[in-house]
Design a protein around this motif. Structure first.
Motif, short mmCIF file in Angstrom:
data_model
loop_
_atom_site.label_atom_id
_atom_site.label_comp_id
_atom_site.label_asym_id
_atom_site.label_seq_id
_atom_site.Cartn_x
_atom_site.Cartn_y
_atom_site.Cartn_z
N VAL A 1 -3.79 11.43 -0.87
CA VAL A 1 -3.68 11.97 -2.22
C VAL A 1 -2.34 11.55 -2.81
O VAL A 1 -1.31 11.61 -2.15
N HIS A 2 -2.36 11.12 -4.08
CA HIS A 2 -1.12 10.71 -4.74
C HIS A 2 -0.23 11.93 -5.00
O HIS A 2 -0.72 13.02 -5.32
N ALA B 163 5.83 5.41 -2.45
CA ALA B 163 5.30 5.73 -3.77
C ALA B 163 5.81 7.08 -4.25
O ALA B 163 6.15 7.26 -5.44
N ASN B 164 5.91 8.05 -3.35
CA ASN B 164 6.40 9.38 -3.73
C ASN B 164 7.88 9.33 -4.10
O ASN B 164 8.32 9.99 -5.04
N GLU C 132 1.75 2.33 -3.33
CA GLU C 132 0.63 2.84 -4.14
C GLU C 132 0.34 4.30 -3.83
O GLU C 132 0.07 5.10 -4.72
N SER C 133 0.40 4.69 -2.54
CA SER C 133 0.04 6.07 -2.19
C SER C 133 0.82 6.62 -1.00
O SER C 133 0.54 7.72 -0.55
N GLU D 60 0.82 -1.21 0.00
CA GLU D 60 0.00 0.00 0.00
C GLU D 60 0.86 1.26 0.00
O GLU D 60 0.50 2.27 -0.60
N THR E 206 -8.89 9.36 2.10
CA THR E 206 -7.97 8.63 1.24
C THR E 206 -6.76 9.49 0.91
O THR E 206 -6.93 10.62 0.43
#
Length: 308
Positions: A298-299, A148-149, A143-144, A140, A296
């Motif tokens: 934020v990407h 992920a960053n 993913e976000s 996870e 949720t």
């Protein structure tokens, strides 16, 4: 209004047409009581109209802690991520009648204990603490989350054709340095790139240029630099300019955790923008023992400029 001139629970109860106990349940957001939405809104409206301010000391005595949440932010973590995180944390706590206290700098145990003894906070948080403790990212996170960053930065450079990438690191021991480096190296591995190189870019201009020159002399095949953050990226840009290297023609440079200064450099800095407001709100609810349904993360996103 009370004889002292201060608005009391009784004043709010009289104005909203409910009992004093109901007002207390609503204003304290008591999860054990079921209050209709209509009644709750009537009480809150009356409290706002009258300018009701809760007596924090009395409530702290009842609850066993104050309605203060402390956030420790270590030096070197003052970017867009921390600003947006603090904003979300502060606003969410305020919505539940709590106050945020932010402490900057290294939080040694002795000073933290003084805070605990003085204000009895509801919770003490530390920005990025899970990763400082060696938290291994789950899927996870890729993913976000933070991983992920970090992957966004490496992925953007790879998409521009760079297979030999180095990571420029700060010359001070920041708490998240190793975590960031680890995530970036794993991102490079997942993309099938060569192992990520690393080097330090010190703060003094001449020292920074010397460090970059020495590194590139030893790693002539490196065509892109993924910087720890925008500050390190700007040091690298300056060093390359002093060395007569063209950006991005000779070496591409990419920042991380966007600051406003990157748009002012020449060439303007391509970077990763991270909005952590939702993460702050989730942290607030977790600290208060509440569910975080509907929130949720934020990407992150790439801010494309001229340095890559």
């Amino acid at each position: 209004m009370g004889r002292s001139g201060r608005v009391t629970l009784t004043d709010v109860a009289r104005a909203s047409g409910v009992s004093r106990a109901t007002v207390s349940f609503v204003l304290n957001d008591d999860p054990r009581q079921t209050i209709s939405a209509t009644t709750r809104e009537r009480v809150l409206a009356a409290a706002r109209d009258l300018g009701y301010v809760a007596h924090g000391i009395a409530r702290a005595l009842r609850e066993g802690s104050s309605r203060i949440v402390v956030l420790n932010v270590d030096w070197g973590m003052e970017g867009n991520f921390s600003r947006s995180y603090v904003k979300g944390l502060d606003e969410e706590l305020a919505e539940h009648d709590h106050i945020l206290l932010v402490r900057h700098g290294h939080a040694i145990p002795e000073s933290t204990q003084k805070v605990l003894d003085t204000i009895a906070p509801r919770a003490v948080l530390r920005l990025g603490e899970a990763y400082m403790q060696g938290h291994e990212p789950i899927e996870e996170d890729w993913e976000s989350g933070f991983a992920a960053n970090a992957g966004l930065q490496i992925g953007h450079l790879a998409a521009r054709g760079h297979s030999r990438i180095a990571m420029a690191l700060p010359d001070h021991d920041f708490p998240l340095t190793e975590a960031r480096l680890g995530f970036s190296r794993e991102a490079a591995r997942r993309l099938g790139l060569a192992p990520l190189e690393r080097f330090v870019v010190p703060g003094p201009r001449e020292a920074g240029a010397a460090a970059v020159e020495a590194f590139l002399a030893a790693h002539a095949d490196v065509t892109a630099v993924a910087a720890f953050d925008d500050d390190i990226a700007l040091r690298t840009l300056t060093a390359l300019g002093d060395l007569g290297r063209r950006v991005p023609e000779d070496v591409a440079v990419m920042g991380f955790d966007e600051t406003e200064y990157g748009s002012l450099s020449s060439p303007a800095l391509t970077t990763v923008h991270i909005d952590a407001e939702v993460l702050g709100r989730i942290a607030a609810r977790t600290a208060l023992g509440m569910r975080s349904d509907g929130l949720t993360p934020v990407h992150g996103r790439i801010v494309v400029r001229a340095s890559v």
